[in-house]
Motif scaffolding. Structure first.
Motif, PDB file in Angstrom:
ATOM      1  N   PHE A   1       0.843  -1.209   0.000  1.00  0.00           N
ATOM      2  CA  PHE A   1       0.000   0.000   0.000  1.00  0.00           C
ATOM      3  C   PHE A   1       0.876   1.256   0.000  1.00  0.00           C
ATOM      4  O   PHE A   1       0.682   2.171  -0.799  1.00  0.00           O
ATOM      5  N   VAL A   2       1.833   1.281   0.907  1.00  0.00           N
ATOM      6  CA  VAL A   2       2.668   2.482   1.054  1.00  0.00           C
ATOM      7  C   VAL A   2       3.473   2.744  -0.217  1.00  0.00           C
ATOM      8  O   VAL A   2       3.546   3.873  -0.697  1.00  0.00           O
ATOM      9  N   LYS A   3       4.032   1.669  -0.792  1.00  0.00           N
ATOM     10  CA  LYS A   3       4.847   1.844  -2.002  1.00  0.00           C
ATOM     11  C   LYS A   3       3.968   2.278  -3.180  1.00  0.00           C
ATOM     12  O   LYS A   3       4.304   3.209  -3.904  1.00  0.00           O
ATOM     13  N   SER A   4       2.826   1.597  -3.374  1.00  0.00           N
ATOM     14  CA  SER A   4       2.085   1.938  -4.588  1.00  0.00           C
ATOM     15  C   SER A   4       1.299   3.238  -4.459  1.00  0.00           C
ATOM     16  O   SER A   4       1.122   3.924  -5.449  1.00  0.00           O
ATOM     17  N   HIS A   5       0.867   3.598  -3.245  1.00  0.00           N
ATOM     18  CA  HIS A   5       0.136   4.863  -3.110  1.00  0.00           C
ATOM     19  C   HIS A   5       1.039   6.019  -2.710  1.00  0.00           C
ATOM     20  O   HIS A   5       0.591   7.160  -2.665  1.00  0.00           O
ATOM     21  N   GLN A   6       2.275   5.708  -2.362  1.00  0.00           N
ATOM     22  CA  GLN A   6       3.238   6.728  -1.931  1.00  0.00           C
ATOM     23  C   GLN A   6       2.655   7.617  -0.838  1.00  0.00           C
ATOM     24  O   GLN A   6       2.698   8.847  -0.901  1.00  0.00           O
TER      25      GLN A   6
END
Ligand code: G16
Length: 540
Positions: free
Chosen positions: A253-258
Motif C-alpha cells: 500500500f505504502v509503495k504503490s500509493h506513496q
C-alpha cells in the motif's frame, strides 16, 4: 504410490469446474474459496519433489500482499529458494488436472523427473494469519499424508521464516537451528553484536515505528522483540488486533500509493517502516518538517546496504565482486547512482524474487532488491569462509571490520527476502554509520514515478521481453508506449501482466510528478484500448 487412495482423497478436495490457475510470480494466488484442491495437490507435489531431491521441501500458505479474501500457496526448494521452473510447470499441470486425470499427471511427473517413489519424503508447512489459512494448510497436510510422507507443521510463520527452516534442515543445522527460537537467536545475536559497535550517539537511532499490515509480522515481532531490545526498541502499528490485513496499510500500500499507512502515528522526521502481509517486504518512510511524505523503497535499501558492504571490504582490503540486481521497476536515479557514483555493476531481471535471487548467486556478494522492498543479500560460500578466516588473522581495525561483515552475513536471511532481517540490517547500518533517515534519503533523488493497475479480460494477451521493459503483444502496444514516452522529459514506462493479481501493471517515471502521473494514465488508456480493458476506463 497407491493411486486408488489418491483418487478417493482427491475427490474430497474437488476442483471447481472450469477453473484454470497458473503457478505465478510467487505460486498460486486467487480467492481463498477456490484453493482447496490446489492445496491438496501441492501437498502431493511437495512429496514428489522431496523424494526426487531427497530433501525437505516447504509449503507456505499465504497470499502475501493480496487482500484478505485471497490466499495462495508456494513450494520452497531445498536451499530455501523458490521452486525450480520445470516444477512450476508440473504444479500448473497438477493444479489444473481434471479429477479423472490426476493419476496420469502424477505418474507423468514422477517419470519425467525420475522420482524414486520408494524414497522417504519430509515436508514442512507454514501459514500466514488469513482466516482461510488454517483450513487450507490442513488440505496441504491431507495431500502430504495420503502419499505417506512425514511432515512438520510450523503453524503461523512469516514466509521467510519458512524458507529459513527449509534451508536449516537441508544443511543439517549448519545454516542455523530449524526452530523459531533458532531464527530469533541467530538474527538477534548478530544484530546485538553489530549495534554494540555503534558509538553511544547511535542511541538516537534505536527506536523505530513498524506498520505490520495487520499480518503475521506483528505476531513474530512481538515474540522476537525481547531478543534484540538491547539494540532497538520498536513500536508496532496495525498489529492485527483490529484492522484488516493489508487494508490501507502494509508495504505494498505504502509503495504503490506513496503515502503513509492508516493507523500509524507519525511525527516529523521520525523513522517508520512497513512490512507486507507475510513479512517478506519492507519499505521505510518519514514526514519532513513541512509535512511532506518521503518514501525510501527497495532501491534505496539496496544502495545503503551495498555502500556499507563496500566500505567494510575496503577496510579489510578485499576487492570482492559485488553485483546489484534490480527489476524494471527500479527508479532510474537508483540505477544511475549505483553505476556512476558507487561504481557497482547493476543487472535487471524479470519481476519475482526467484529471478533476482538466481542472478545474485553469480557474485561473491549479490545484493538484490525489488523496488517494492523485497530482497536480501547472498554471500558465496568462499566469501563466508574467507571472512571467518580474516576475523582471526588481521590487525585490530581490519579484524573489527571483518567481524562486522561476519555478523552482517548472519543477520541476512540468505534463503529469501525477509522484512525482519532486512529491518535489523538497516537499523544496524544506520546506527553504525550515524546516519539519520533524512541523510539516507538524500543519497539521491528519486525520479517521480507512478504505478497503476488496469483490468483486462485476459492479462495473458500481454507478453513482454527485455526483462519486461518491452511489450511484444498485443500488436501496437509498445509503439503506443514509445510515442507517449517521447512526450515527457526523463521518462520511461512499461507494462506487464501481474503474476499475483488479475491485473496489468503500469509503471511510469518522468521529470515531474505531474508528468509521471499523466504518462502512467496515458499508458493505462493504451492498455485498456489495445489489450481488452474491462470495467471502468482508467481515470485521472
Ligand atoms: C510477490 C513476489 C515479488 C513480486 C510481487 C508482485 O511478492 O514475491 O517478487 O514483486 O509478488 O508481483 P506481480 O507484479 O507479478 O504481481 P509478495 O510479497 O506478494 O509475495
Amino acid at each position: 504410490m497407491d493411486l486408488g487412495v489418491i483418487t478417493k482423497h482427491s475427490a474430497l478436495h474437488a476442483k471447481p469446474n472450469g477453473l484454470i490457475l497458473q503457478y505465478g510470480t510467487a505460486g498460486f494466488r486467487t480467492k481463498a474459496e477456490h484453493l482447496d484442491h490446489v492445496m491438496f495437490r501441492m501437498g502431493l507435489l511437495a512429496v514428489l519433489r522431496s523424494k526426487q531431491t531427497k530433501s525437505t521441501i516447504g509449503v507456505m500458505v499465504t497470499a502475501s500482499h493480496n487482500p484478505e479474501e485471497d490466499n495462495g500457496v508456494k513450494l520452497v526448494d531445498p536451499l530455501g529458494e523458490m521452486l525450480a521452473p520445470s516444477w512450476e510447470e508440473h504444479a500448473t499441470d497438477l493444479a489444473n488436472a481434471e479429477e479423472q486425470d490426476m493419476q496420469r499427471v502424477l505418474i507423468d511427473i514422477s517419470e519425467k523427473e525420475a522420482v524414486n517413489l520408494q524414497q522417504d519424503a519430509f515436508i514442512v508447512i507454514g501459514r500466514d494469519t488469513r482466516p482461510s489459512s488454517e483450513k487450507l494448510s490442513q488440505s496441504v497436510i491431507d495431500g502430504v499424508t495420503v502419499l505417506g510422507a512425514q511432515f512438520h507443521d510450523y503453524g503461523l510463520l512469516t514466509t521467510p521464516q519458512l524458507h529459513y527452516m527449509v534451508y536449516c534442515r537441508n544443511t543439517s543445522g549448519q545454516y542455523g537451528k530449524a526452530t523459531i527460537e533458532g531464527y530469533y537467536q541467530k538474527l538477534s545475536k548478530a544484530f546485538v553484536e553489530l549495534t554494540k559497535q555503534a558509538s553511544s550517539s547511535g542511541d538516537k537511532y534505536r527506536s523505530l515505528k513498524v506498520d505490520c499490515a495487520n499480518g503475521i509480522g506483528a505476531l513474530k515481532l512481538k515474540e522476537m522483540e525481547h531478543y534484540f531490545s538491547q539494540g532497538l526498541s520498536i513500536q508496532l502499528f496495525n498489529d492485527g488486533t483490529k484492522g484488516k490485513l493489508n487494508h490501507f496499510c502494509g508495504a505494498d500500500f505504502v509503495k504503490s500509493h506513496q503515502k503513509p499507512p492508516q493507523g500509524m502515528e507519525m511525527k516529523s522526521n521520525e523513522r517508520c517502516c512497513s512490512f507486507d502481509g507475510d513479512a517478506d517486504r519492507i519499505v521505510y518512510y518519514y514526514h519532513d518538517a513541512d509535512g511532506h511524505f518521503h518514501l525510501i523503497d527497495g532501491d534505496k535499501i539496496a544502495t545503503l546496504i551495498s555502500s556499507f558492504l563496500k566500505e567494510l571490504l575496503l577496510e579489510i582490503g578485499e576487492s570482492l565482486n559485488i553485483g546489484v540486481v534490480q527489476t524494471a521497476y527500479a527508479n532510474g536515479s537508483s540505477t544511475r547512482y549505483l553505476e556512476e557514483i558507487m561504481k557497482v555493476p547493476v543487472y535487471c531481471t524479470k519481476t519475482g524474487v526467484k529471478h533476482l535471487h538466481h542472478k545474485a548467486q553469480e557474485f561473491d556478494i549479490g545484493v538484490y532488491f525489488e523496488a517494492n522492498g523485497h530482497g536480501t543479500v547472498l554471500f558465496s560460500k568462499a566469501v563466508e569462509m574467507k571472512i571467518k578466516q580474516l576475523t582471526k588473522e588481521l590487525e585490530e581495525k581490519k579484524r573489527k571490520a571483518a567481524k562486522m561483515l561476519e555478523n552482517i552475513i548472519d543477520l541476512f536471511n540468505q534463503a529469501a527476502g525477509d522484512a525482519i532481517s532486512d529491518m535489523l540490517v538497516i537499523e544496524a547500518i544506520l546506527a553504525l554509520k550515524g546516519l539519520t533517515v533524512q541523510q539516507w534519503d538524500a543519497l539521491y533523488m528519486d525520479l517521480p514515478n507512478r504505478q497503476l493497475k488496469v483490468k483486462v479480460a485476459d492479462r495473458r494477451v500481454i507478453s513482454t521481453t527485455d526483462a519486461e521493459r518491452q511489450a511484444v503483444t498485443p500488436p501496437g502496444l509498445q509503439e503506443a508506449i514509445n510515442d507517449l514516452v517521447k512526450k515527457y522529459k526523463l521518462s520511461r514506462a512499461f507494462v506487464r501482466p501481474s503474476g499475483t493479481e488479475d491485473v496489468v501493471r503500469v509503471y511510469a517515471e518522468a521529470d515531474t510528478q505531474e508528468s509521471a502521473d499523466s504518462l502512467a494514465l496515458e499508458v493505462s488508456l493504451a492498455v485498456f484500448q489495445l489489450a481488452g480493458g474491462i470495467g471502468e476506463r482508467p481515470q485521472p
